[in-house]
Design a protein around this motif. Structure first.
Motif, mmCIF file in Angstrom:
data_model
loop_
_atom_site.group_PDB
_atom_site.id
_atom_site.type_symbol
_atom_site.label_atom_id
_atom_site.label_comp_id
_atom_site.label_asym_id
_atom_site.label_seq_id
_atom_site.Cartn_x
_atom_site.Cartn_y
_atom_site.Cartn_z
ATOM 1 N N GLU A 62 0.824 -1.208 0.000
ATOM 2 C CA GLU A 62 0.000 0.000 0.000
ATOM 3 C C GLU A 62 0.859 1.259 0.000
ATOM 4 O O GLU A 62 0.337 2.359 -0.217
ATOM 5 C CB GLU A 62 -0.934 -0.001 1.206
ATOM 6 C CG GLU A 62 -1.994 -1.090 1.145
ATOM 7 C CD GLU A 62 -2.964 -1.028 2.309
ATOM 8 O OE1 GLU A 62 -2.780 -0.147 3.179
ATOM 9 O OE2 GLU A 62 -3.898 -1.854 2.345
ATOM 10 N N GLU A 63 2.169 1.133 0.236
ATOM 11 C CA GLU A 63 3.050 2.292 0.145
ATOM 12 C C GLU A 63 3.169 2.790 -1.295
ATOM 13 O O GLU A 63 3.466 3.958 -1.535
ATOM 14 C CB GLU A 63 4.437 1.943 0.694
ATOM 15 C CG GLU A 63 4.465 1.683 2.193
ATOM 16 C CD GLU A 63 5.863 1.404 2.687
ATOM 17 O OE1 GLU A 63 6.806 1.453 1.858
ATOM 18 O OE2 GLU A 63 6.026 1.144 3.893
ATOM 19 N N ALA A 64 2.937 1.884 -2.245
ATOM 20 C CA ALA A 64 3.067 2.249 -3.653
ATOM 21 C C ALA A 64 1.763 2.135 -4.430
ATOM 22 O O ALA A 64 1.559 2.862 -5.406
ATOM 23 C CB ALA A 64 4.129 1.385 -4.327
ATOM 24 N N LYS A 133 1.646 8.523 -4.978
ATOM 25 C CA LYS A 133 2.673 7.751 -4.273
ATOM 26 C C LYS A 133 3.971 7.642 -5.079
ATOM 27 O O LYS A 133 5.048 7.886 -4.550
ATOM 28 C CB LYS A 133 2.129 6.359 -3.948
ATOM 29 C CG LYS A 133 0.910 6.397 -3.029
ATOM 30 C CD LYS A 133 0.327 5.019 -2.759
ATOM 31 C CE LYS A 133 -0.852 5.113 -1.810
ATOM 32 N NZ LYS A 133 -1.438 3.789 -1.491
ATOM 33 N N VAL A 134 3.882 7.244 -6.324
ATOM 34 C CA VAL A 134 5.063 7.060 -7.174
ATOM 35 C C VAL A 134 4.762 7.656 -8.547
ATOM 36 O O VAL A 134 3.663 7.468 -9.086
ATOM 37 C CB VAL A 134 5.433 5.572 -7.330
ATOM 38 C CG1 VAL A 134 6.664 5.420 -8.211
ATOM 39 C CG2 VAL A 134 5.662 4.925 -5.972
ATOM 40 N N ALA A 135 5.724 8.382 -9.113
ATOM 41 C CA ALA A 135 5.520 8.981 -10.429
ATOM 42 C C ALA A 135 6.852 9.120 -11.152
ATOM 43 O O ALA A 135 7.909 9.208 -10.533
ATOM 44 C CB ALA A 135 4.846 10.349 -10.297
ATOM 45 N N LEU A 136 6.788 9.159 -12.473
ATOM 46 C CA LEU A 136 7.951 9.371 -13.323
ATOM 47 C C LEU A 136 7.881 10.773 -13.915
ATOM 48 O O LEU A 136 6.844 11.171 -14.452
ATOM 49 C CB LEU A 136 7.975 8.337 -14.452
ATOM 50 C CG LEU A 136 9.148 8.437 -15.434
ATOM 51 C CD1 LEU A 136 10.439 7.963 -14.786
ATOM 52 C CD2 LEU A 136 8.854 7.628 -16.705
ATOM 53 N N THR A 137 8.985 11.509 -13.809
ATOM 54 C CA THR A 137 9.076 12.822 -14.445
ATOM 55 C C THR A 137 9.711 12.677 -15.822
ATOM 56 O O THR A 137 9.078 12.912 -16.844
ATOM 57 C CB THR A 137 9.898 13.798 -13.580
ATOM 58 O OG1 THR A 137 9.379 13.813 -12.252
ATOM 59 C CG2 THR A 137 9.836 15.208 -14.157
ATOM 60 N N PHE A 290 13.302 4.307 -14.124
ATOM 61 C CA PHE A 290 14.668 4.838 -14.209
ATOM 62 C C PHE A 290 14.606 6.328 -14.496
ATOM 63 O O PHE A 290 13.702 6.794 -15.192
ATOM 64 C CB PHE A 290 15.441 4.140 -15.336
ATOM 65 C CG PHE A 290 15.567 2.652 -15.210
ATOM 66 C CD1 PHE A 290 16.691 2.093 -14.623
ATOM 67 C CD2 PHE A 290 14.561 1.803 -15.684
ATOM 68 C CE1 PHE A 290 16.833 0.712 -14.510
ATOM 69 C CE2 PHE A 290 14.689 0.427 -15.570
ATOM 70 C CZ PHE A 290 15.820 -0.122 -14.978
ATOM 71 N N GLY A 291 15.592 7.067 -14.009
ATOM 72 C CA GLY A 291 15.654 8.499 -14.307
ATOM 73 C C GLY A 291 15.292 9.327 -13.110
ATOM 74 O O GLY A 291 15.860 9.164 -12.019
ATOM 75 N N GLU A 292 14.314 10.221 -13.270
ATOM 76 C CA GLU A 292 13.922 11.092 -12.176
ATOM 77 C C GLU A 292 12.416 11.059 -11.996
ATOM 78 O O GLU A 292 11.656 10.887 -12.952
ATOM 79 C CB GLU A 292 14.371 12.532 -12.456
ATOM 80 C CG GLU A 292 13.814 13.109 -13.748
ATOM 81 C CD GLU A 292 14.264 14.538 -13.977
ATOM 82 O OE1 GLU A 292 14.049 15.377 -13.054
ATOM 83 O OE2 GLU A 292 14.802 14.818 -15.058
ATOM 84 N N GLY A 293 12.004 11.180 -10.759
ATOM 85 C CA GLY A 293 10.580 11.150 -10.461
ATOM 86 C C GLY A 293 10.364 11.234 -8.958
ATOM 87 O O GLY A 293 11.196 11.725 -8.206
ATOM 88 N N ARG A 294 9.227 10.708 -8.529
ATOM 89 C CA ARG A 294 8.838 10.751 -7.130
ATOM 90 C C ARG A 294 8.566 9.342 -6.644
ATOM 91 O O ARG A 294 7.862 8.579 -7.283
ATOM 92 C CB ARG A 294 7.586 11.618 -6.951
ATOM 93 C CG ARG A 294 7.142 11.794 -5.501
ATOM 94 C CD ARG A 294 5.882 12.645 -5.394
ATOM 95 N NE ARG A 294 4.688 11.944 -5.892
ATOM 96 C CZ ARG A 294 4.067 12.212 -7.013
ATOM 97 N NH1 ARG A 294 4.522 13.174 -7.818
ATOM 98 N NH2 ARG A 294 2.988 11.539 -7.377
ATOM 99 N N ALA A 295 9.142 8.987 -5.506
ATOM 100 C CA ALA A 295 8.908 7.647 -4.944
ATOM 101 C C ALA A 295 8.921 7.739 -3.412
ATOM 102 O O ALA A 295 9.472 8.681 -2.840
ATOM 103 C CB ALA A 295 9.965 6.674 -5.413
#
Length: 295
Positions: A62-64, A133-137, A290-295
């Motif tokens: 549930e964290e993700a 919760k988690v996203a890719l930029t 991979f790369g940059e985002g939010r986690a």
């Protein structure tokens, strides 16, 4: 705000879209550079990953992940779909062998799950999202999965924007969709403010066998002002602002979260029948950003 898919006009529109893109490629000139995808270097570590290790029948973290639920209140998820999404382990759970399994199955007798296009939903399934919760930029998302095939099914791996705007201004990237009676065809599509539903910008590629027979790595490279779709490392579509209709409203320079779901019935795949697998399962080996985002 309630995020949901809007209606599709059907496979005929998607095939027409592929033809338009192919003609556009020819008109751009024979000297055009080949489409390339940017694989992460071998030493690069994902900034977030889900490997789905854990005991069988347990729910994904549930964290993700959040399991969205319902049907009628979501207006059939915008596509007049027949499944009721649940947060039950029967519809989404780990299998104990390192996989997440999303299962669409007939609704239990007497369940009376409220449906948008009819009184009760005849199927249950799951729709998992990393929203909030988690996203890719910018970077690359890879999902290694085995997708269900069969009449009336529409499994999807896709992304929605976090800009807070109502769809389609929110932006949507369909990493892969496999529809109904086209078990070897993988569709990749982008939707935005002036290019959505049958006017979405996309293309397709063909697998050597049905998508349900083997795992494949479905991926999108989301770079500044460029998105490339690939299957098993082979790119088949690159989108840049120049390929959008006027006013070329590119909405993808933002954080975007991931969704995994198996839809049943609706505008694009049509209704299930007696040949539809029961259960129809999407088996996910891993998800990696991979790369940059939010986690």
């Amino acid at each position: 705000m309630k995020t949901r898919r809007r209606g599709r006009s059907g496979a005929r529109s998607r095939r027409a879209l592929v033809l338009v893109l192919a003609i556009g490629g020819l008109l751009s000139g024979c000297g055009s550079a080949p489409v390339r995808t940017e694989h992460p270097p071998a030493e690069e570590e994902p900034f977030w990953q889900a490997e789905f290790d854990g005991a069988a029948a347990t729910r994904p973290s549930e964290e993700a992940w959040t399991a969205e639920t319902g049907n009628r209140d979501a207006e059939g998820w915008g596509n007049n779909e027949l499944q009721y999404y649940t947060d039950d382990a029967a519809n989404s759970a780990l299998d104990g062998a390192g996989h997440l399994v999303i299962s669409a199955r007939p609704a239990p007798d007497g369940s009376e799950l409220p449906c948008y296009t009819q009184e009760f939903c005849t199927w249950t399934s799951a729709r998992l999202t990393t929203a909030g919760k988690v996203a890719l930029t910018h970077g690359r998302v890879e999902v290694r999965a085995k997708l269900p095939t069969g009449t009336g099914l529409l499994p999807a791996i896709w992304m929605l924007g976090d800009n807070g705007v109502e769809w389609p201004g929110q932006g949507e990237i369909d990493i892969c969709e496999v529809v109904g009676g086209e078990p070897r065809t993988v569709y990749g599509t982008a939707h935005g403010p002036t290019y959505f539903n049958e006017n979405g910008i996309g293309d397709s590629t063909t697998l050597a066998a049905d998508a349900s027979e083997a795992f494949h790595t479905y991926a999108v490279d989301k770079r500044p002002r460029r998105i490339t779709w690939s299957v098993d490392g082979e790119p088949y579509l690159t989108l840049t602002p120049s390929k959008l209709p006027a006013p070329r409203d590119w909405v993808f320079e933002q954080d975007m979260h991931l969704l995994l779901n198996v839809a049943v019935g609706g505008d694009w795949p049509g209704p299930p029948d007696t040949s539809t697998p029961d259960p129809a399962t999407m088996t996910v080996d891993y998800v990696r950003f991979f790369g940059e985002g939010r986690a």
